[in-house]
Design an enzyme around this catalytic site. Structure first.
Site, mmCIF file in Angstrom:
data_model
loop_
_atom_site.group_PDB
_atom_site.id
_atom_site.type_symbol
_atom_site.label_atom_id
_atom_site.label_comp_id
_atom_site.label_asym_id
_atom_site.label_seq_id
_atom_site.Cartn_x
_atom_site.Cartn_y
_atom_site.Cartn_z
ATOM 1 N N ALA A 63 0.870 -1.178 0.000
ATOM 2 C CA ALA A 63 0.000 0.000 0.000
ATOM 3 C C ALA A 63 0.906 1.227 0.000
ATOM 4 C CB ALA A 63 -0.889 -0.031 1.228
ATOM 5 N N GLU A 111 -0.499 -9.345 -0.088
ATOM 6 C CA GLU A 111 -1.926 -9.519 0.229
ATOM 7 C C GLU A 111 -2.790 -9.631 -1.033
ATOM 8 O OE1 GLU A 111 -1.648 -6.070 2.836
ATOM 9 O OE2 GLU A 111 -2.521 -7.259 4.437
ATOM 10 N N GLU A 131 4.710 -4.819 7.605
ATOM 11 C CA GLU A 131 3.933 -3.752 8.243
ATOM 12 C C GLU A 131 4.360 -3.418 9.670
ATOM 13 O OE1 GLU A 131 2.655 -6.119 6.340
ATOM 14 O OE2 GLU A 131 1.180 -5.254 4.974
HETATM 15 N N1 CAA Z 1 4.548 3.168 -1.010
HETATM 16 C C1 CAA Z 1 4.905 4.293 -1.642
HETATM 17 N N2 CAA Z 1 5.989 4.409 -2.431
HETATM 18 C C2 CAA Z 1 6.748 3.310 -2.566
HETATM 19 C C3 CAA Z 1 6.448 2.110 -1.952
HETATM 20 C C4 CAA Z 1 5.286 2.049 -1.148
HETATM 21 N N3 CAA Z 1 4.866 0.918 -0.535
HETATM 22 N N4 CAA Z 1 7.386 1.202 -2.265
HETATM 23 C C5 CAA Z 1 8.271 1.834 -3.085
HETATM 24 N N5 CAA Z 1 7.878 3.112 -3.264
HETATM 25 C C6 CAA Z 1 8.558 4.137 -4.070
HETATM 26 C C7 CAA Z 1 9.747 4.718 -3.335
HETATM 27 O O1 CAA Z 1 9.337 5.710 -2.430
HETATM 28 C C8 CAA Z 1 10.562 5.252 -4.487
HETATM 29 O O2 CAA Z 1 10.010 6.481 -4.899
HETATM 30 P P1 CAA Z 1 10.979 7.701 -5.304
HETATM 31 O O3 CAA Z 1 11.740 7.216 -6.496
HETATM 32 O O4 CAA Z 1 10.022 8.801 -5.607
HETATM 33 O O5 CAA Z 1 11.858 7.944 -4.116
HETATM 34 C C9 CAA Z 1 10.299 4.250 -5.591
HETATM 35 O O6 CAA Z 1 9.108 3.550 -5.222
HETATM 36 C C10 CAA Z 1 11.414 3.217 -5.733
HETATM 37 O O7 CAA Z 1 11.605 2.626 -4.460
HETATM 38 P P2 CAA Z 1 13.050 2.501 -3.763
HETATM 39 O O8 CAA Z 1 13.915 3.628 -4.165
HETATM 40 O O9 CAA Z 1 12.816 2.302 -2.290
HETATM 41 O O10 CAA Z 1 13.567 1.162 -4.447
HETATM 42 P P3 CAA Z 1 14.601 0.125 -3.850
HETATM 43 O O11 CAA Z 1 14.964 -0.787 -4.955
HETATM 44 O O12 CAA Z 1 15.705 0.809 -3.130
HETATM 45 O O13 CAA Z 1 13.768 -0.702 -2.740
HETATM 46 C C11 CAA Z 1 11.854 -1.875 -1.855
HETATM 47 C C12 CAA Z 1 12.696 -1.502 -3.113
HETATM 48 C C13 CAA Z 1 12.669 -2.783 -0.946
HETATM 49 C C14 CAA Z 1 10.608 -2.611 -2.333
HETATM 50 C C15 CAA Z 1 11.486 -0.571 -1.130
HETATM 51 O O14 CAA Z 1 10.910 0.355 -2.054
HETATM 52 C C16 CAA Z 1 10.504 -0.764 -0.012
HETATM 53 O O15 CAA Z 1 10.858 -1.253 1.037
HETATM 54 N N6 CAA Z 1 9.220 -0.387 -0.227
HETATM 55 C C17 CAA Z 1 8.213 -0.440 0.786
HETATM 56 C C18 CAA Z 1 7.747 -1.866 0.996
HETATM 57 C C19 CAA Z 1 6.748 -1.924 2.134
HETATM 58 O O16 CAA Z 1 7.034 -1.646 3.270
HETATM 59 N N7 CAA Z 1 5.489 -2.302 1.799
HETATM 60 C C20 CAA Z 1 4.420 -2.409 2.750
HETATM 61 C C21 CAA Z 1 3.604 -1.152 2.774
HETATM 62 S S1 CAA Z 1 2.453 -1.124 4.095
HETATM 63 C C22 CAA Z 1 1.095 -1.992 3.533
HETATM 64 O O17 CAA Z 1 1.101 -2.549 2.471
HETATM 65 C C23 CAA Z 1 -0.043 -1.954 4.469
HETATM 66 C C24 CAA Z 1 -1.152 -2.887 4.191
HETATM 67 O O18 CAA Z 1 -1.107 -4.041 4.504
HETATM 68 C C25 CAA Z 1 -2.367 -2.382 3.591
#
Ligand code: CAA
Length: 276
Positions: A63, A111, A131
């Site tokens: 998300a 999910e 999360e």
């Molecule tokens: N939400 C918003 N933006 C996200 C995102 C997310 N979940 N995941 C990645 N992005 C964005 C980053 O902010 C980045 O944007 P910018 O270029 O504008 O900075 C772009 O995507 C590329 O991401 P990274 O630079 O971080 O890429 P990376 O290769 O270094 O890392 C990754 C990849 C490990 C997947 C990392 O992006 C990451 O950890 N993302 C978040 C994953 C996460 O925690 N997901 C769970 C969200 S909570 C949820 O889903 C709640 C629920 O159950 C409903």
């Protein structure tokens, strides 16, 4: 649609979540567009869906954290409901849905794949429910569907530790059905990328499903889904009704007729769903 692409290839529909700059993270707009796309699927002709993410790196990275970062308790609950409503629509969609997981499937990405009937993934896929590291619980069905898929003990371990797992471990614990590697030639050169090989495998599986009797396939999905929600005495009644529902259909007559006539080559006729 800004973030969802939908293409139909024969009897197979392919939905692509296309927000590659944010690794296909799910914001409200993506969820709304996905819901509208599912509503628009022509169920007269499409018999199986594939859900994937744009690009080679990420299926869905969860998300949208930026959107969630300022939510109040009430808004958080409403955002959870928005996701849950779409994911449930996917789960009970009348025809099978295959998740083709092409890279990161984290949080909401893991999910949404679990709301699909079948998961296959590329060998670079990473699954996880991160999360608790963000100060929240999985909120788009993760606490419920992961436990149902891999058992409560493994689900609790993955969710409490927020540990990501690779494709081979996801396969070992039964989270995915198949892991697809890129195709290489004898010289060791990649001739088909992980994503291309994955989509080929997904299309092959979807095509195989689409060849079978559509009322029977739909009834199997409903029997399994509905039966898992009730005790065995009620579950077998659900099965009996859906089994009975197949009789007198064109497919049942043709399918059994072919067998009795020993006509192995005869295929089920492809006729629109409403005429069956
Ligand atoms: N939400 C918003 N933006 C996200 C995102 C997310 N979940 N995941 C990645 N992005 C964005 C980053 O902010 C980045 O944007 P910018 O270029 O504008 O900075 C772009 O995507 C590329 O991401 P990274 O630079 O971080 O890429 P990376 O290769 O270094 O890392 C990754 C990849 C490990 C997947 C990392 O992006 C990451 O950890 N993302 C978040 C994953 C996460 O925690 N997901 C769970 C969200 S909570 C949820 O889903 C709640 C629920 O159950 C409903």
């Amino acid at each position: 649609m800004d973030y969802i692409k939908y293409e139909v290839n024969g009897a197979v529909g392919v939905i692509t979540i296309d927000r590659e700059k944010a690794l296909n993270a799910l914001n409200s707009q993506v969820l709304d567009e996905l819901s509208a796309t599912l509503d628009s699927v022509d169920l007269e002709t499409v018999r199986c869906l594939i859900l994937t993410g744009a690009g080679e790196k990420s299926f869905v990275a969860g998300a949208d954290i930026a959107e969630m970062s300022t939510l109040t308790k009430a808004e958080g609950e409403a955002f959870g409901k928005k996701g849950n409503d779409v994911f449930r629509k996917l789960e009970v969609f009348p025809i099978p849905v295959i998740a083709a997981v092409n890279g990161f499937a984290l949080g909401g990405g893991c999910e949404i794949s679990m709301s699909c009937d079948i998961r296959i993934c590329s060998d670079n896929a990473i699954f996880g429910q991160p999360e608790v590291g963000l100060g929240i619980t999985p909120g788009f069905g993760g606490t419920q569907r992961l436990a149902r898929l891999v058992g409560a003990g493994m689900a609790k371990q993955l969710i409490y530790t927020a540990r990501n797992i690779k494709a081979d471990e996801a396969y070992r614990i039964g989270l995915v059905n198949q892991v697809v590697a890129p195709e290489v030639n004898e010289a060791g050169e990649v001739v088909k990328s992980a994503k291309e090989a994955l989509m080929d495998a997904a299309m092959k599986m979807a095509g195989g499903i689409a060849k079978n009797a559509p009322i029977a396939v739909r009834n199997c999905k409903k029997a399994i889904n509905d039966g898992l929600q009730v005790d065995m005495d009620q579950a077998i009644v659900i099965e009996e009704k859906l089994f009975g529902d197949c009789f007198e259909t064109e497919d049942q007559k043709a399918g059994m007729g072919n067998f009795l006539e020993k006509d192995k080559e005869k295929k089920l006729k492809v006729v629109p769903f409403k005429n069956r």
